[in-house]
Write a protein that holds these residues in place. Structure first.
Motif, PDB file in Angstrom:
ATOM      1  N   GLU A 189       0.827  -1.205   0.000  1.00  0.00           N
ATOM      2  CA  GLU A 189       0.000   0.000   0.000  1.00  0.00           C
ATOM      3  C   GLU A 189       0.865   1.260   0.000  1.00  0.00           C
ATOM      4  O   GLU A 189       0.606   2.193  -0.767  1.00  0.00           O
ATOM      5  CB  GLU A 189      -0.940  -0.008   1.206  1.00  0.00           C
ATOM      6  CG  GLU A 189      -2.006  -1.098   1.096  1.00  0.00           C
ATOM      7  CD  GLU A 189      -2.908  -1.204   2.323  1.00  0.00           C
ATOM      8  OE1 GLU A 189      -3.856  -2.008   2.291  1.00  0.00           O
ATOM      9  OE2 GLU A 189      -2.655  -0.488   3.328  1.00  0.00           O
ATOM     10  N   MET A 280      -7.017   6.034  -0.258  1.00  0.00           N
ATOM     11  CA  MET A 280      -8.181   5.185   0.032  1.00  0.00           C
ATOM     12  C   MET A 280      -8.435   4.190  -1.096  1.00  0.00           C
ATOM     13  O   MET A 280      -8.788   3.043  -0.852  1.00  0.00           O
ATOM     14  CB  MET A 280      -9.455   6.037   0.230  1.00  0.00           C
ATOM     15  CG  MET A 280      -9.505   6.839   1.525  1.00  0.00           C
ATOM     16  SD  MET A 280      -9.010   5.894   2.967  1.00  0.00           S
ATOM     17  CE  MET A 280     -10.313   4.639   2.948  1.00  0.00           C
ATOM     18  N   ARG A 281      -8.243   4.643  -2.335  1.00  0.00           N
ATOM     19  CA  ARG A 281      -8.480   3.750  -3.480  1.00  0.00           C
ATOM     20  C   ARG A 281      -7.437   2.626  -3.522  1.00  0.00           C
ATOM     21  O   ARG A 281      -7.722   1.531  -3.983  1.00  0.00           O
ATOM     22  CB  ARG A 281      -8.460   4.526  -4.805  1.00  0.00           C
ATOM     23  CG  ARG A 281      -9.654   5.437  -4.971  1.00  0.00           C
ATOM     24  CD  ARG A 281      -9.755   5.981  -6.392  1.00  0.00           C
ATOM     25  NE  ARG A 281     -10.151   4.950  -7.329  1.00  0.00           N
ATOM     26  CZ  ARG A 281      -9.407   4.487  -8.328  1.00  0.00           C
ATOM     27  NH1 ARG A 281      -8.192   4.938  -8.522  1.00  0.00           N
ATOM     28  NH2 ARG A 281      -9.871   3.563  -9.128  1.00  0.00           N
ATOM     29  N   ARG A 283      -5.947   1.426  -0.702  1.00  0.00           N
ATOM     30  CA  ARG A 283      -6.213   0.584   0.465  1.00  0.00           C
ATOM     31  C   ARG A 283      -7.448  -0.290   0.288  1.00  0.00           C
ATOM     32  O   ARG A 283      -7.533  -1.389   0.839  1.00  0.00           O
ATOM     33  CB  ARG A 283      -6.337   1.449   1.723  1.00  0.00           C
ATOM     34  CG  ARG A 283      -4.973   2.018   2.129  1.00  0.00           C
ATOM     35  CD  ARG A 283      -5.109   3.227   3.011  1.00  0.00           C
ATOM     36  NE  ARG A 283      -5.770   2.912   4.259  1.00  0.00           N
ATOM     37  CZ  ARG A 283      -5.140   2.746   5.418  1.00  0.00           C
ATOM     38  NH1 ARG A 283      -3.839   2.885   5.489  1.00  0.00           N
ATOM     39  NH2 ARG A 283      -5.814   2.473   6.499  1.00  0.00           N
ATOM     40  N   SER A 284      -8.426   0.201  -0.469  1.00  0.00           N
ATOM     41  CA  SER A 284      -9.639  -0.593  -0.663  1.00  0.00           C
ATOM     42  C   SER A 284      -9.458  -1.660  -1.748  1.00  0.00           C
ATOM     43  O   SER A 284     -10.323  -2.502  -1.944  1.00  0.00           O
ATOM     44  CB  SER A 284     -10.787   0.328  -1.087  1.00  0.00           C
ATOM     45  OG  SER A 284     -10.524   0.836  -2.390  1.00  0.00           O
ATOM     46  N   GLU A 286      -9.401  -0.925  -4.866  1.00  0.00           N
ATOM     47  CA  GLU A 286     -10.050  -0.421  -6.081  1.00  0.00           C
ATOM     48  C   GLU A 286      -9.023  -0.117  -7.179  1.00  0.00           C
ATOM     49  O   GLU A 286      -9.232  -0.440  -8.345  1.00  0.00           O
ATOM     50  CB  GLU A 286     -10.802   0.864  -5.696  1.00  0.00           C
ATOM     51  CG  GLU A 286     -11.843   1.327  -6.676  1.00  0.00           C
ATOM     52  CD  GLU A 286     -12.490   2.636  -6.176  1.00  0.00           C
ATOM     53  OE1 GLU A 286     -12.567   2.866  -4.937  1.00  0.00           O
ATOM     54  OE2 GLU A 286     -12.894   3.426  -7.046  1.00  0.00           O
TER      55      GLU A 286
END
Ligand code: NAD
Ligand code: MG
Length: 333
Positions: A189, A280-281, A283-284, A286
């Motif tokens: 990440e 966030m993208r 970590r998710s 996506e």
């Protein structure tokens, strides 16, 4: 503070009688194979028989086998083919030949962390990620030092996975510079977030937009190139060697005052908000999904974006200036 491992903390014994099968002979593969061999280990290379790297590895004096053969012969398997091709190579050539107690070593956690490679329970899965491109890993090793590295253990079947990872890091020369333990999740990440927001994505846009503004103000593109791009290296070299405060002490007082007062207005909270969204993208998952899908569809979007960048005026004037100053000749891949 995290624990940093140096040469005197680590023994190479855990791997000294093992056969290292390096799969892939590109940036990391070549450098890692050579450093391991120079540290006295038995190293073999696994490649596609029709690939370009085959002859190169032979010329460098290695025994070269097909990927399947190398996996059968190796005790420790280094997965050093590009991340996007790893899952297919793993399925076809690695998994069927992987026996109990082998060690699978990665240089980046992407495929394991995002579940694109699923390993059996009876092997060790580790990571040794040198924090530099292959040629630099090799060059610093030859000069008697090394580059820092991260190590991580994803699966510890033998009970000695960490010891193995540290021994590999030592053989690569990385414990000379310092090795930090992390997890596959954190390495993957943070690597993606860093490259998107700062190193690759952030820097390109900062330089490109800075160049565009100078040109829009009516300054010649050559001058804009020097100000927004060429000098960025000089400033970064200072930051790299002396830190931000050290860099600030080396520039003029005017640059120091202007930089400290105007910088936060340019790269403002709203940019930070965009960075958080990018994080966030990642970590998710996506972003990983989007990239894997794009790659499977032939990478058309990436090709288009590369063409767009190549045609940007910054690139045209940059190429002219680099040739003029003799820099372009010495450029390496
Ligand atoms: P690379 O693109 O330089 O080399 C890939 C090599 O893999 C090629 O030379 C070839 O031998 C082989 N290969 C390519 N396509 C293949 C295919 N379809 N089938 C079989 N073999 C194929 O790759 P790299 O940059 O060395 O990356 C390897 C790993 O190291 C990745 O996990 C990457 O994330 C990691 N890593 C890279 C760097 C870096 O700076 N390059 C730094 C740290 C970690
Ligand atoms: Mg990266």
């Amino acid at each position: 503070m995290v624990k940093v491992y140096f040469d005197s903390d680590v023994k190479i014994d855990a791997i000294k009688d093992k056969t290292i099968a390096v799969i892939g002979y590109g940036s990391q593969g070549r450098a890692q194979a050579m450093n391991m061999r120079d540290s006295g280990l038995r190293v073999i290379i696994g490649l596609r028989p029709e690939g370009h790297s085959w002859e190169r590895a032979k010329r460098d004096g290695f025994e070269v086998y097909t990927v399947s053969e190398a996996v059968k012969m190796g005790d420790i398997i280094f997965m050093l083919v590009p991340d996007m091709v790893q899952p297919a190579i793993y399925k076809e050539h690695v998994e069927p030949n992987l026996s109990e107690g082998r060690v699978l070593d990665f240089a980046h956690g992407f495929n394991i962390h995002f579940g694109l490679i699923k390993t059996p329970r009876n092997v060790d899965v580790i990571m040794v990620a040198p924090k530099a491109p292959g040629p630099r890993l090799r060059e610093t090793f030859l000069s008697g030092f090394g580059v820092p590295a991260l190590i991580a253990v994803y699966q510890d079947y033998s009970g000695r996975a960490k010891e193995t990872a540290l021994a590999i890091a030592k053989a690569l020369g990385c414990t000379r510079a310092g090795v930090i333990e992390t997890t596959f999740k954190d390495e993957t990440e943070s690597d993606l977030i860093g490259e998107q927001t700062v190193l690759v994505g952030g820097l390109i846009e900062l330089i490109k937009k800075g160049f565009e503004v100078l040109v829009e103000c009516g300054y010649p593109p050559e001058l804009a190139y020097f100000e927004a791009c060429n000098e960025a290296k000089l400033i970064m070299d200072l930051i790299y060697e002396r830190g931000i405060s050290g860099m600030l002490m080396a520039v003029s007082e005017t640059a120091r005052y202007g930089g400290l007062t105007v910088g936060p207005k340019v790269i403002d909270e709203h940019v930070k908000e965009n960075m958080r969204r990018a994080a966030m993208r990642v970590r998710s998952g996506e972003f990983a999904k989007e990239w894997v899908d794009e790659y499977k569809l032939g990478g058309e979007k990436l090709k288009r974006l590369m063409r767009e960048i190549e045609e940007h005026p910054l690139e045209k004037v940059g190429s002219f200036i680099r040739r003029m100053s003799g820099l372009e000749k010495s450029q390496q891949a």
